[in-house]
Each structure stands twice: as structure tokens, then as C-alpha cells.
Write an enzyme that holds these catalytic residues in place. Structure first.
Site, PDB file in Angstrom:
ATOM      1  CG  HIS A 288      54.731  -6.026  34.832  1.00 23.17           C
ATOM      2  ND1 HIS A 288      54.476  -6.964  35.721  1.00 23.17           N
ATOM      3  CD2 HIS A 288      54.064  -4.953  35.041  1.00 23.17           C
ATOM      4  CE1 HIS A 288      53.564  -6.542  36.495  1.00 23.17           C
ATOM      5  NE2 HIS A 288      53.118  -5.484  35.844  1.00 23.17           N
ATOM      6  CG  HIS A 331      47.811 -12.296  32.431  1.00 25.59           C
ATOM      7  ND1 HIS A 331      47.410 -10.668  32.636  1.00 25.59           N
ATOM      8  CD2 HIS A 331      47.145 -12.964  33.591  1.00 25.59           C
ATOM      9  CE1 HIS A 331      46.693 -10.819  33.686  1.00 25.59           C
ATOM     10  NE2 HIS A 331      46.608 -11.850  34.448  1.00 25.59           N
ATOM     11  CD  GLU A 337      44.327 -13.166  37.608  1.00 25.95           C
ATOM     12  OE1 GLU A 337      43.991 -11.877  37.208  1.00 25.95           O
ATOM     13  OE2 GLU A 337      45.029 -13.429  37.172  1.00 25.95           O
ATOM     14  CE1 TYR A 346      45.930  -3.353  39.777  1.00 22.41           C
ATOM     15  CE2 TYR A 346      44.419  -3.747  37.706  1.00 22.41           C
ATOM     16  CZ  TYR A 346      45.441  -4.185  38.698  1.00 22.41           C
ATOM     17  OH  TYR A 346      46.194  -5.078  38.195  1.00 22.41           O
ATOM     18  CG  HIS A 361      39.766 -10.905  35.067  1.00 24.82           C
ATOM     19  ND1 HIS A 361      40.070  -9.975  35.971  1.00 24.82           N
ATOM     20  CD2 HIS A 361      38.783  -9.957  34.113  1.00 24.82           C
ATOM     21  CE1 HIS A 361      39.891  -8.751  35.325  1.00 24.82           C
ATOM     22  NE2 HIS A 361      39.157  -8.802  34.292  1.00 24.82           N
ATOM     23  CG  HIS A 367      42.453 -11.082  32.618  1.00 21.98           C
ATOM     24  ND1 HIS A 367      42.517 -12.555  32.759  1.00 21.98           N
ATOM     25  CD2 HIS A 367      43.285 -10.969  33.843  1.00 21.98           C
ATOM     26  CE1 HIS A 367      43.397 -12.999  33.663  1.00 21.98           C
ATOM     27  NE2 HIS A 367      43.732 -11.980  34.404  1.00 21.98           N
TER      28      HIS A 367
END
Length: 432
Positions: A288, A331, A337, A346, A361, A367
Site C-alpha cells: 500500500h 499509523h 488530518e 470510504y 486525526h 488511527h
């Protein structure tokens, strides 16, 4: 509505609403065509490097000094500027809100602005604020400009028409538009009502990110950004101009429309962009990649590689990576964010994150996917699949974001948001 296309950020372009209104070869001739006034609008210091210098020459019916009167302070208490102190009693941690309902009272784009977070300090031109806007009424003889920062507008419901000094832009959900610092404008409803998100960027202006190893093509292409063609209003009528300056609001009465620019040239202008034209880049074998590959616009800071604000989107795209956990991984990082959902689902929060909602976040708080997303992504057969019918976005900043009283007291605040991770159990069994 006439639109022209940018040939690239920082490049010069020109437009005129009357033939011959734009002087040729000279910015401020002794007498301008049609009896117009020459005026320069600068978005950077005069001596900024050529590659960074932002300014436009405007040829208008009246100079801007005629579009101001005796200012008086006015109160717009729900539009806040950084620095805003942390709300007392609000526990530290991840936050999520459902979509707030559309208010019933008459609200314009300016009076319907509701600040959710602030970061940095508007007075030293650093940081940002994240807002929601609610519009139930067009601005008539009512005009506005923001001296504190540029406005990145992200519609979520309903279309708007932005009549600016340099022309008209119409935006709908799926579009964005950017209104530069100091640009006068009026906002009109196209639909019955409208709501959406705004990033008020106090720092350096948004620009396209460097592509590095990606190469010359991909992500947002400069050719797809549109600026308005010149369009002027020659109207002598009672009107009002409101200015946001230093975090406070000031209003004055004027005797005409300030949108009277007949011709202009330069590189400091409002613009719009259709997010469907974004060309995503993704992994084609495994792993990813970092979410930075979804950056549409970036506003740099004085620290290389660390933005004052990034604007990123998570659009429709094919996912084909093998042997890979495909949603965003767990992460925590130095950026904070603020996220919103324009439409669809989402993938990291398939149940609780709704169109018109938002989440926060903050810096160095962990999160990632909720339990349902983790379970599905860990077990599903990894066939090529298209993430369809979705458009989420993120305002990401190097500064911690402080939540406003308005946001802390919203009835749609999900007080149980942190519980979405409570079902994540220990899977370690000591075997490979």
C-alpha cells in the site's frame, strides 16, 4: 459562462470582456483604453523570485479605493481564526462527526461559515482552518474578500456560482475552486441550498506538488485547471463589502459593484478543477503506497517536504496489489488530518463515515481501519477490484488542529467513535 484554461501554475494568461480593453505591451499606460483604471493585485512580495511571483494587472471601471468606505467591526462568531485554544473538557483522541443538518435560517456563504478546527496562527500567515459552509440565500448587493488567506472550496451538496473580480466560476459537488487572498467576490445559489467544506490557507498559496519519480504526467495536470474569462458589472447601487482581516470582520457601505474589472492579465486568479480529472497512481504488484500519491494541491512551508497544508483526495480507482492489506494501514504521524466525504463509502470506515461528515486525526495520535474494514481486508480474495462511487478528501497540515466550541457541541459528534477499534483482538499466537 466563459472559462479559460491555465497552461500551468505560474504562467501568464490574459482575457478581456471588451475588445481592446487590455493594453498591449505596457501594464500602466498614461491613459488606459475605455477610460479604465490600471491596478495591480499582488499575491506575493514584489521581489519574490520570478518562479514564485504571483500578481495580476486589472483594468477596471473604478479603482479599489472607491470600493471601500468607513469600516465598522461586525461579529461573525462562528467563523474563527487560529490561534484558537483547545476546548476545555474535550478529551484528547480521534474525533468524528456525522453530517450536520442544513440550518433553516437565511445564511449566505459568509454568514453560514462554521469553523471546525484551526491550526497555526493567521496573524503570522502560517497554518489553516477547516470550515463547513451552509448556504440558503444568495449574496445580492453583498461582497466579501479575505485578507487572511486563500479559500479552497469543496462542495458536498448543491452548486454555487462565484462571481469574482476576474470573472465567474460555477462549482458543483466533485469540483473544487480556489479564491486567492484579497480577491473580492459574491456567492450565488444555483440550487435551493448548498453545503460543503472550506480550507482557509493562511500560508503560501496552493500549488501543484512536484512529481519526483512519477515523472512528467499523473495526479492533477495543470491543463485541467480553469480560470474565468473577464466579465464585469457596471452597476451603481447601494452595496456592502465585508473584509476578514487579522481574524476579525469589518464591513462598509459602498455605492457600486466592486466586480468591475473589464480586462486582466497575470497569474494571480481564482480557479476551479474537476476532481474526476485527477489521474491516480497506485501499486501494481504489492504494498500500500503512501497517501501522498493522492495529493492534488500543496501549500509549502519553510520545511522542505513538510506542507503547511496538503489537499488530497481518495477517488474512484482500481486496486490490484497482491498479498497486500489494501485499506490505509494503522499509523501515526507528524501531520494532522481533517477528512471529509463528498459521496460514497470510504473503504477504511465503511459504516460510520457518512457523506457530509468529517473526522479529525491529530498529529501523533494513532488511527486506521475500524474492525469491520480490518476483518474484510484481511480475509477477502485479492482479485483486481474497482473502488467505485466514492470521493473522500483530506486537509492535512503540519500543525495540530484545535477543535472549536461549535464543533465540540455539534449534535452529530460521535461520542463513541473510539469504540470502532475496540473489537480488534490479539491475533498473535507465536507461530509464523
Amino acid at each position: 459562462m466563459a472559462l479559460s484554461y491555465l497552461s500551468g501554475f505560474g504562467n501568464e494568461f490574459q482575457t478581456e470582456a471588451l475588445p481592446g480593453a487590455l493594453p498591449v505591451g505596457q501594464n500602466s499606460p498614461q491613459r488606459c483604453p475605455y477610460g479604465l483604471y490600471a491596478e495591480q493585485l499582488s499575491g506575493t512580495a514584489f521581489t519574490a523570485p520570478r518562479a514564485d511571483n504571483a500578481r495580476s494587472w486589472l483594468y477596471r471601471i473604478r479603482p479599489s479605493v472607491k470600493h471601500q468606505g468607513r469600516f465598522s467591526r461586525i461579529d461573525l462568531p462562528l467563523w474563527r481564526s487560529a490561534p484558537t485554544p483547545m476546548v476545555e473538557g474535550l478529551a484528547l483522541g480521534p474525533l468524528r462527526w456525522g453530517p450536520p443538518p442544513m440550518p433553516s435560517e437565511a445564511l449566505t456563504f459568509v454568514t453560514g461559515m462554521r469553523t471546525i478546527t484551526t491550526a497555526g496562527d493567521a496573524r503570522v500567515q502560517s497554518g489553516m482552518a477547516a470550515h463547513l459552509y451552509f448556504v440558503t440565500q444568495s449574496m445580492a448587493q453583498d461582497y466579501f474578500y479575505n485578507a487572511d488567506g486563500e479559500l479552497l472550496v469543496v462542495p458536498q451538496q448543491g452548486s454555487l456560482r462565484f462571481a469574482t473580480e476576474l470573472g465567474v466560476l460555477e462549482v458543483a459537488p466533485g469540483d473544487i475552486c480556489v479564491l486567492p487572498r484579497g480577491m473580492k467576490f459574491r456567492v450565488e445559489l444555483i440550487d435551493k441550498s448548498a453545503r460543503g467544506y472550506v480550507c482557509e490557507n493562511y500560508g503560501a498559496a496552493f500549488n501543484l506538488p512536484d512529481l519526483g519519480p512519477i515523472g512528467a504526467n499523473g495526479l492533477a495536470n495543470a491543463r485541467d485547471f480553469q480560470t474565468p474569462a473577464a466579465a464585469f458589472e457596471d452597476r451603481a447601487e447601494e452595496a456592502r463589502l465585508t473584509v476578514k482581516w487579522g481574524g476579525a470582520f469589518h464591513a462598509c457601505d459602498i455605492g457600486q459593484s466592486p466586480l468591475d474589472v473589464v480586462a486582466w492579465h497575470g497569474n494571480y486568479a481564482p480557479y476551479k478543477y474537476d476532481l474526476k480529472r485527477f489521474s491516480p497512481v497506485n501499486a501494481v504488484l504489492f504494498d500500500h503506497p503512501d497517501p501522498s500519491i493522492f495529493t492534488v494541491l500543496t501549500a509549502p512551508s519553510d520545511t522542505p517536504g513538510t506542507a503547511n497544508v496538503d489537499f488530497a483526495i481518495f477517488p474512484e480507482r482500481w486496486m490490484v496489489a497482491e498479498g497486500t492489506f489494501r485499506p490505509p494501514w494503522y499509523h501515526m504521524n507528524v501531520m494532522s488530518e481533517f477528512m471529509g466525504l463528498i459521496y460514497g463509502i470510504y473503504d477504511a470506515k465503511p459504516d460510520g463515515f457518512q457523506p457530509g461528515g468529517m473526522s479529525l486525526h491529530n498529529a501523533m495520535l494513532p488511527h486506521g481501519p475500524d474492525q469491520a474494514a480490518f476483518d474484510q481486508a484481511s480475509r477477502e480474495a485479492l482479485q483486481p477490484m474497482k473502488q467505485s462511487g466514492t470521493l473522500a478528501f483530506m486537509f492535512e497540515t503540519r500543525f495540530p488542529q484545535q477543535v472549536t466550541d461549535f464543533a465540540a457541541k455539534l449534535e452529530t459528534l460521535d461520542k463513541d467513535y473510539v469504540d470502532c477499534w475496540s473489537g480488534l483482538e490479539k491475533l498473535f499466537d507465536g507461530t509464523p
